[in-house]
Write a protein that holds these residues in place. Sequence first.
Motif, PDB file in Angstrom:
ATOM      1  N   PHE A  25       0.835  -1.209   0.000  1.00  0.00           N
ATOM      2  CA  PHE A  25       0.000   0.000   0.000  1.00  0.00           C
ATOM      3  C   PHE A  25       0.870   1.260   0.000  1.00  0.00           C
ATOM      4  N   PHE A  26       1.966   1.223   0.737  1.00  0.00           N
ATOM      5  CA  PHE A  26       2.878   2.367   0.765  1.00  0.00           C
ATOM      6  C   PHE A  26       3.431   2.654  -0.631  1.00  0.00           C
ATOM      7  N   LEU A  27       3.862   1.608  -1.329  1.00  0.00           N
ATOM      8  CA  LEU A  27       4.412   1.786  -2.675  1.00  0.00           C
ATOM      9  C   LEU A  27       3.340   2.271  -3.649  1.00  0.00           C
ATOM     10  N   LEU A  28       2.124   1.747  -3.526  1.00  0.00           N
ATOM     11  CA  LEU A  28       1.040   2.203  -4.391  1.00  0.00           C
ATOM     12  C   LEU A  28       0.673   3.654  -4.086  1.00  0.00           C
ATOM     13  N   GLY A  29       0.776   4.042  -2.807  1.00  0.00           N
ATOM     14  CA  GLY A  29       0.529   5.447  -2.460  1.00  0.00           C
ATOM     15  C   GLY A  29       1.556   6.374  -3.080  1.00  0.00           C
ATOM     16  N   LEU A  30       2.837   5.972  -3.054  1.00  0.00           N
ATOM     17  CA  LEU A  30       3.874   6.779  -3.687  1.00  0.00           C
ATOM     18  C   LEU A  30       3.706   6.783  -5.207  1.00  0.00           C
ATOM     19  N   THR A  31       3.182   5.685  -5.766  1.00  0.00           N
ATOM     20  CA  THR A  31       2.869   5.668  -7.196  1.00  0.00           C
ATOM     21  C   THR A  31       1.832   6.735  -7.525  1.00  0.00           C
ATOM     22  N   GLY A  32       0.837   6.876  -6.641  1.00  0.00           N
ATOM     23  CA  GLY A  32      -0.145   7.944  -6.825  1.00  0.00           C
ATOM     24  C   GLY A  32       0.502   9.310  -6.820  1.00  0.00           C
ATOM     25  N   CYS A  33       1.539   9.505  -5.989  1.00  0.00           N
ATOM     26  CA  CYS A  33       2.264  10.784  -5.973  1.00  0.00           C
ATOM     27  C   CYS A  33       2.942  11.038  -7.312  1.00  0.00           C
ATOM     28  N   LEU A  34       3.542   9.987  -7.902  1.00  0.00           N
ATOM     29  CA  LEU A  34       4.189  10.131  -9.211  1.00  0.00           C
ATOM     30  C   LEU A  34       3.179  10.457 -10.295  1.00  0.00           C
ATOM     31  N   VAL A  35       1.982   9.879 -10.202  1.00  0.00           N
ATOM     32  CA  VAL A  35       0.929  10.190 -11.176  1.00  0.00           C
ATOM     33  C   VAL A  35       0.553  11.666 -11.086  1.00  0.00           C
ATOM     34  N   ILE A  36       0.463  12.187  -9.873  1.00  0.00           N
ATOM     35  CA  ILE A  36       0.116  13.606  -9.688  1.00  0.00           C
ATOM     36  C   ILE A  36       1.212  14.501 -10.252  1.00  0.00           C
ATOM     37  N   ILE A  37       2.482  14.189  -9.957  1.00  0.00           N
ATOM     38  CA  ILE A  37       3.600  14.995 -10.453  1.00  0.00           C
ATOM     39  C   ILE A  37       3.620  15.000 -11.977  1.00  0.00           C
ATOM     40  N   SER A  38       3.509  13.822 -12.587  1.00  0.00           N
ATOM     41  CA  SER A  38       3.535  13.753 -14.047  1.00  0.00           C
ATOM     42  C   SER A  38       2.334  14.471 -14.655  1.00  0.00           C
ATOM     43  N   GLY A  39       1.185  14.412 -13.983  1.00  0.00           N
ATOM     44  CA  GLY A  39       0.008  15.130 -14.479  1.00  0.00           C
ATOM     45  C   GLY A  39       0.208  16.634 -14.480  1.00  0.00           C
ATOM     46  N   ILE A  40       0.870  17.165 -13.437  1.00  0.00           N
ATOM     47  CA  ILE A  40       1.144  18.606 -13.394  1.00  0.00           C
ATOM     48  C   ILE A  40       2.050  19.013 -14.551  1.00  0.00           C
ATOM     49  N   VAL A  41       3.100  18.216 -14.783  1.00  0.00           N
ATOM     50  CA  VAL A  41       4.050  18.560 -15.849  1.00  0.00           C
ATOM     51  C   VAL A  41       3.394  18.451 -17.223  1.00  0.00           C
ATOM     52  N   ILE A  42       2.570  17.413 -17.443  1.00  0.00           N
ATOM     53  CA  ILE A  42       1.855  17.279 -18.719  1.00  0.00           C
ATOM     54  C   ILE A  42       0.954  18.493 -18.945  1.00  0.00           C
ATOM     55  N   TRP A  43       0.250  18.889 -17.900  1.00  0.00           N
ATOM     56  CA  TRP A  43      -0.641  20.055 -18.004  1.00  0.00           C
ATOM     57  C   TRP A  43       0.150  21.300 -18.395  1.00  0.00           C
ATOM     58  N   LEU A  44       1.324  21.473 -17.812  1.00  0.00           N
ATOM     59  CA  LEU A  44       2.134  22.647 -18.103  1.00  0.00           C
ATOM     60  C   LEU A  44       2.662  22.622 -19.532  1.00  0.00           C
ATOM     61  N   VAL A  45       3.256  21.502 -19.942  1.00  0.00           N
ATOM     62  CA  VAL A  45       3.867  21.409 -21.269  1.00  0.00           C
ATOM     63  C   VAL A  45       2.821  21.560 -22.363  1.00  0.00           C
ATOM     64  N   ALA A  46       1.625  20.997 -22.144  1.00  0.00           N
ATOM     65  CA  ALA A  46       0.571  21.074 -23.156  1.00  0.00           C
ATOM     66  C   ALA A  46       0.116  22.503 -23.384  1.00  0.00           C
ATOM     67  N   ARG A  47       0.329  23.388 -22.407  1.00  0.00           N
ATOM     68  CA  ARG A  47      -0.129  24.774 -22.534  1.00  0.00           C
ATOM     69  C   ARG A  47       1.014  25.751 -22.812  1.00  0.00           C
ATOM     70  N   ASP A  48       2.221  25.237 -22.893  1.00  0.00           N
ATOM     71  CA  ASP A  48       3.360  26.098 -23.174  1.00  0.00           C
ATOM     72  C   ASP A  48       3.633  26.116 -24.687  1.00  0.00           C
ATOM     73  N   LYS A  49       2.808  26.831 -25.400  1.00  0.00           N
ATOM     74  CA  LYS A  49       2.911  26.920 -26.851  1.00  0.00           C
ATOM     75  C   LYS A  49       3.024  28.382 -27.260  1.00  0.00           C
ATOM     76  N   THR A  50       3.683  28.588 -28.351  1.00  0.00           N
ATOM     77  CA  THR A  50       3.893  29.975 -28.804  1.00  0.00           C
ATOM     78  C   THR A  50       2.578  30.669 -29.118  1.00  0.00           C
ATOM     79  N   ALA A  51       1.558  29.900 -29.483  1.00  0.00           N
ATOM     80  CA  ALA A  51       0.261  30.506 -29.796  1.00  0.00           C
ATOM     81  C   ALA A  51      -0.479  30.966 -28.545  1.00  0.00           C
ATOM     82  N   THR A  52      -0.066  30.483 -27.373  1.00  0.00           N
ATOM     83  CA  THR A  52      -0.719  30.860 -26.121  1.00  0.00           C
ATOM     84  C   THR A  52      -0.225  32.239 -25.683  1.00  0.00           C
ATOM     85  N   PRO A  53      -1.130  33.148 -25.311  1.00  0.00           N
ATOM     86  CA  PRO A  53      -0.697  34.477 -24.853  1.00  0.00           C
ATOM     87  C   PRO A  53       0.307  34.379 -23.707  1.00  0.00           C
TER      88      PRO A  53
END
Length: 541
Positions: A376-404
């Motif tokens: 359960f501890f390892l699966l909980g830390l896996t959830g933390c990695l999912v959250i971190i990767s989700g934040i970075v995906i959200w950022l990269v997807a919106r970092d485009k030259t067309a975005t103000p």
Amino acid sequence: MDLRKYNIYFHTHTISGIIIAALLYVIFFAGSFSFFRDDITAWQKGRSAVSGKIDADYNFLMDSLARNYNLRGRDFGFYLLRQGHGTYLNMSSSKDTTISKPRKEAPARGRGRRGGDSDSAYFLYHFTDKKPVTYTEGYDMGEFLYRLHFLAQLNQVPIRIGTPFGYLLAGIVSFLFLFALITGLLLHWDKIVSNFFIFRPWSKWKTVWTDMHTALGVIGFPFQFVFAVTGIVLIVNFVLISPFTRLLYNGDQEKVYEELEYNIPMKAEYSYRPLAGSFNLNAFVSHWQNQWGENPVTRINIINYLDSSMQVLVTSKPDPAESFAGSGYALVDVASGKVLQQKSPVSNTRYIDRVKSVLYHLHFGDFGGKPLRIVFFLLGLTGCLVIISGIVIWLVARDKTATPRHKRVFNFWASNFFLAACLSMLPVTAFTFIMIKALDEVNQSVIYDVYFYSWLILGIFLMAWRNLPLMNKITLGLSAALCLGVPLANGFCGGLWMWDTYIRHEWDIFFIDALFLALSAVCGFALWRVKRDARPFKIIG
């Protein structure tokens, strides 16, 4: 999947996820360490709870209280710690208006955490120390992380909304997390099998994070779904129960909790007639413990102490190895010796017992021993990695030259804040473990100050760099060094070296040292790989 449904699932998943990202990370991170709450307590106290049998001497405790209080007519509630090495004791003021006030000041006297007047008391008592301490004095890192995982510390925020603010916020996060889980599953449903087997660590960074988010999200989905549902029920059960209370019980909340067997009614009028003879609480508890075998007594309630109307209620939870669901109790009238109500913890299991036990055991992972808690501890830390990767995906997807530019700047600083708050938790936690061994006096205030101030300082320091790859390297380096310092602090400051605790079979203390040693090695390896293989990554700041 048609485009309309895809867009609905995508935006619901993204918005709900990014809103709760930092708080959900805190819940998962603190919750993962909470699986080892008792081990952490033993590590901090330097006293193993598994290396030998603990003698729970209730008579000695009551005799000690009698030196400072007249106990006649009081109500007592013993809330035993899970490994039986201590208890929280809640003592009410006396119902007998003819007795005198306390003869002298008691060390753990006063309002305590649960409130009460000046003649009541609430304190923590360890059977090995035979010494009462207030809740704040006995506060430890295990209790801190356990309460942090449902944001209990935020209850102190002066926001009056009819319910504790931290609990409400944790419940809202759990609801939004459930939305994010379900919409994420629907979003990837068409390619869930093929995406599960795809992981391209040598591709561009966005691809790496996307594969990590998808693969780990799918692997951890059952675990995360269970924790979202059980967390909602356990944290905000009063909201879920409220409509049924008004509809079926005319608003009588006490009746509802009696039906759910959270409260066993103890009703006896104080008679002002003393109990004939003495009362041996040790013998009373031992009798019922023998009746129930390996199923431990978890709570003891006494009303009208030493009065002829005195009643005692002992409650037991079954050992999960013997019975996954159930609860037991015995309510006894002391003067007559008559058992007023009785229920075995392993037989006559009701539907409500099964529901409560499933929710509790699945959330706390206490039914499979240490191996299951590690999983359960390892699966909980896996959830933390999912959250971190989700934040970075959200950022990269919106970092485009067309975005103000102003939107790109906002997106970066939002991600910068979230990642700084999340990534700094491991080094801050390890640092606090070191400090509680190095400091002479540790209580609730000290733990709060060390943890939250160091978290604030490190978070601001990381955000000030405005460099996400450097933030990652700094936190990995600090985590590797500080996690290594935890077993060293236990050896130098506490005299409890890992080889000594291993030889003495003090497995709970040994495990925490080994856990941080493993975390140090993982963080050190991750830092080495990042320095060797990382490629440039730049986002507007």
